[in-house]
Scaffold this active site. Structure first.
Site, short mmCIF file in Angstrom:
data_model
loop_
_atom_site.label_atom_id
_atom_site.label_comp_id
_atom_site.label_asym_id
_atom_site.label_seq_id
_atom_site.Cartn_x
_atom_site.Cartn_y
_atom_site.Cartn_z
N LYS A 195 0.86 -1.20 -0.02
CA LYS A 195 0.02 -0.02 -0.02
C LYS A 195 0.88 1.30 -0.03
O LYS A 195 1.43 1.71 1.01
CB LYS A 195 -0.86 0.01 1.23
CG LYS A 195 -1.92 1.03 1.16
CD LYS A 195 -2.67 1.87 2.37
CE LYS A 195 -1.83 2.88 2.84
NZ LYS A 195 -1.90 4.14 1.78
N GLU A 270 9.42 1.08 10.81
CA GLU A 270 10.66 1.77 10.78
C GLU A 270 9.73 3.32 10.87
O GLU A 270 9.10 3.85 10.20
CB GLU A 270 11.17 1.75 9.33
CG GLU A 270 11.68 0.70 8.78
CD GLU A 270 12.98 0.05 9.65
OE1 GLU A 270 13.64 1.16 10.04
OE2 GLU A 270 13.21 -1.14 9.87
N CYS A 304 13.05 10.31 7.75
CA CYS A 304 13.01 9.95 9.21
C CYS A 304 14.26 9.70 9.90
O CYS A 304 14.30 10.34 11.14
CB CYS A 304 12.62 8.47 9.17
SG CYS A 304 13.64 7.16 8.03
N GLU A 404 8.97 15.49 16.26
CA GLU A 404 9.29 15.32 14.90
C GLU A 404 8.54 16.36 13.79
O GLU A 404 7.53 16.36 13.83
CB GLU A 404 9.27 13.95 14.31
CG GLU A 404 9.72 13.65 12.61
CD GLU A 404 9.77 12.35 12.58
OE1 GLU A 404 8.47 11.76 12.48
OE2 GLU A 404 10.59 11.83 11.67
#
Ligand code: NDP
Length: 510
Positions: A195, A270, A304, A404
């Site tokens: 996906k 992750e 990331c 973040e």
């Protein structure tokens, strides 16, 4: 700051190889191209201009279930999972060749759909081909072990595919994140339902057309577009799925893990980061400035592992941030299709507004803006552009230091000595990446060993290799991708114990 508003390519021409029904780009399920079960579509938007680029089928839970059933059948009935590894590898090498043969097409598709500059998507495509080659090669290498056990037993292990794998990937590296998941899973003999992010499905769909051209068995690879909380959630919950692999935000990662408990499927995650880039006074000054810049502004900070916290020794801090801001202001921001562009847009209006929220929070909490601090207007107003931003004079409790941001926003945290640097660097819920810049080899190694992070660099930032493991400590994830670790994560280990002296055990006397 130079800005570049050059328009991109003609989407219709660029997307000519994607199967369609009328104007709708289709999904790939059970070896066929299809619309969504309810006919729904989503219009994709160029993040650099706001212009529509394509209409794509928007999958439903029904579509996800159909893809899962196809992957289940393909796994259970074979031949994919039972083929010789060498035969699977031969096909995967051909995928790599095809990606290379269409490298510019893939490069342009990701620049159009994600906005990132051509100079970045060029590397993404090369890495994607390399990743297929690496795992094609690894598939045929020895994977088991033998053990010294008492005679007459002989014990060894084999690695077998886990089964049906759901794979959910984000929008920041649309092709590469898909490939990091597909290549090891397929090399090991699994079947997959991928996906892509609803915002950036185009390169994954183009890749699906390559699997079709190469006549991969039906159901082995399925690509279902659609929203995370619908298609993604079905993959995470469905008990016919044996493993779920996810890359994305930590909040979503938690919901994936909760959804996976029903059948205790294998989970790899992750997730996000707030990675420290530690610069000591004895570092090579210009090298450290250069990588601090690259660490945060590559891919507009939507990485990331971005070096989003610059942990800087006080004795050089004023001079360092002055030079850094001087260079940040010169970054050429604009449309990714202009070869001069160094930094592209933010992925979407919604994400731009999220990043702006952090800019406002930083200012409200009293951090000092050294450069940037706002969205870009003028010729770039139609796109989602944010100026490269640096916040100095921050406090550890500030939202911009703790959370973040996933945008081109660097926060500076000053330190006095080595212990102080480590305390600041590790003061986070995340543990994905980190770097240290110093010319003192012993100090570099001391500090790197004490960093609680899965990916670390000394005197560099960001290099990533298909051969080396990628993943995080703490709330940055579970498990590893890439390298042999990434392959193992798509296998079960079977112990095989052989009795070489075929005779009754004699345990029961009767
Ligand atoms: P998400 O984590 O929500 O999206 C990543 C992927 O997960 C997408 O394919 C998304 O689908 C899917 N998804 C979303 N919700 C669910 C769900 N409930 N179940 C299953 N799958 C789901 O990231 P966002 O795009 O919303 O970004 C939010 C923040 O996440 C960013 O600001 C950043 O901090 C972080 N992030 C981190 C990334 C990384 O590489 N570590 C990558 C992307 C984001 P869809 O997009 O179609 O909804």
């Amino acid at each position: 700051m130079e800005t570049i508003a050059k328009p991109g390519v003609d989407p219709k021409e660029l997307l000519r190889n994607l199967p369609r029904s009328g104007e709708t780009v289709l999904m790939y399920v059970d070896g066929s191209w299809c619309e969504a079960s309810d006919g729904a579509t989503r219009t994709l938007v160029d993040p650099a201009t706001g212009a529509p680029i394509a209409r794509v089928a928007e999958g439903t839970r029904e579509d996800a279930k159909r893809a899962i059933a196809a992957a289940r059948k393909a796994f259970d009935a074979g031949p994919w999972s039972e083929m010789r590894a060498a035969d699977r590898a031969a096909l995967l090498f051909k995928v790599a060749d095809k990606i290379e043969a269409h490298a510019q097409e893939f490069q342009y598709i990701d620049t159009l759909n994600n906005g990132k500059p051509l100079r970045e998507t060029m590397y993404d495509v090369a890495d994607a081909a390399g990743c297929f080659r690496y795992y094609a090669g690894l598939a045929t290498k020895p994977h088991g072990q033998t053990f010294d056990v008492p005679a007459p037993s002989q014990t060894f292990t084999v690695r077998e595919p886990i089964g049906v794998c759901g794979q959910i990937v984000p929008w920041n590296y649309p092709l590469l994140m898909a490939v990091w998941k597909l290549a090891p899973a397929l090399a090991a003999g699994n079947t997959v339902i991928l996906k892509p992010s609803e915002l950036t499905p185009l390169s994954a769909l183009r890749l699906a057309s390559i699997f079709e051209e190469l006549e991969f068995p039906r159901g082995v690879v399925n690509v279902v577009c659609g929203a995370g909380p619908i298609v993604g959630a079905e993959l995470a919950e469905n008990e016919q799925v044996d493993k779920i692999a996810f890359t994305g935000g930590t909040v979503t990662g938690r919901s994936i893990m909760r959804a996976a408990v029903g059948n205790l499927k294998k989970v790899t995650l992750e997730l996000g980061g707030k990675s420290p880039n530690i610069v000591f006074a004895d570092a090579d000054f210009e090298t450290a400035v250069d990588y601090a810049l690259f660490g945060i502004y590559a891919n507009s900070g939507q990485v990331c592992s971005a070096g989003s916290r610059l942990v800087l020794q006080e004795s050089i801090a004023d001079r360092f941030v002055e030079r850094l801001a001087e260079r940040a202001k010169k970054i050429r921001v604009g449309n990714g299709f202009d070869p001069k562009t160094e930094m592209g847009p933010i992925i979407s209006r919604a994400h731009l507004e999220r990043v702006e929220g952090y800019l406002e929070a930083g200012k409200a909490e009293g951090a000092q803006v050294l450069c940037g601090g706002a969205r870009l207007e003028g010729p770039l107003a139609g796109g989602n552009f944010v100026a490269p931003t640096i916040f100095d004079r921050t406090a550890p409790s500030m939202k911009i230091v703790r959370e973040e941001i996933f945008g081109p926003v660097l926060v500076v945290q000053r330190f006095d000595d080595e212990a102080d640097a480590l305390r600041i660097a590790n003061d986070t819920i995340y543990g994905l990446a980190g770097a240290v810049f110093t010319q003192d080899v012993a100090k570099a190694h001391r500090v790197i060993r004490k960093l609680r992070a899965g990916i670390t660099w000394i005197n560099t930032y960001h290099p990533t290799y298909n051969e080396a493991p990628w993943g995080g400590y703490k709330q940055s994830g579970m498990g590893r991708e890439l390298g042999t670790y990434g392959y193992d994560a798509y296998t079960e280990v079977k112990q095989i114990n052989v009795n070489l002296d075929v005779a009754p055990s004699g345990w029961f006397e009767g």
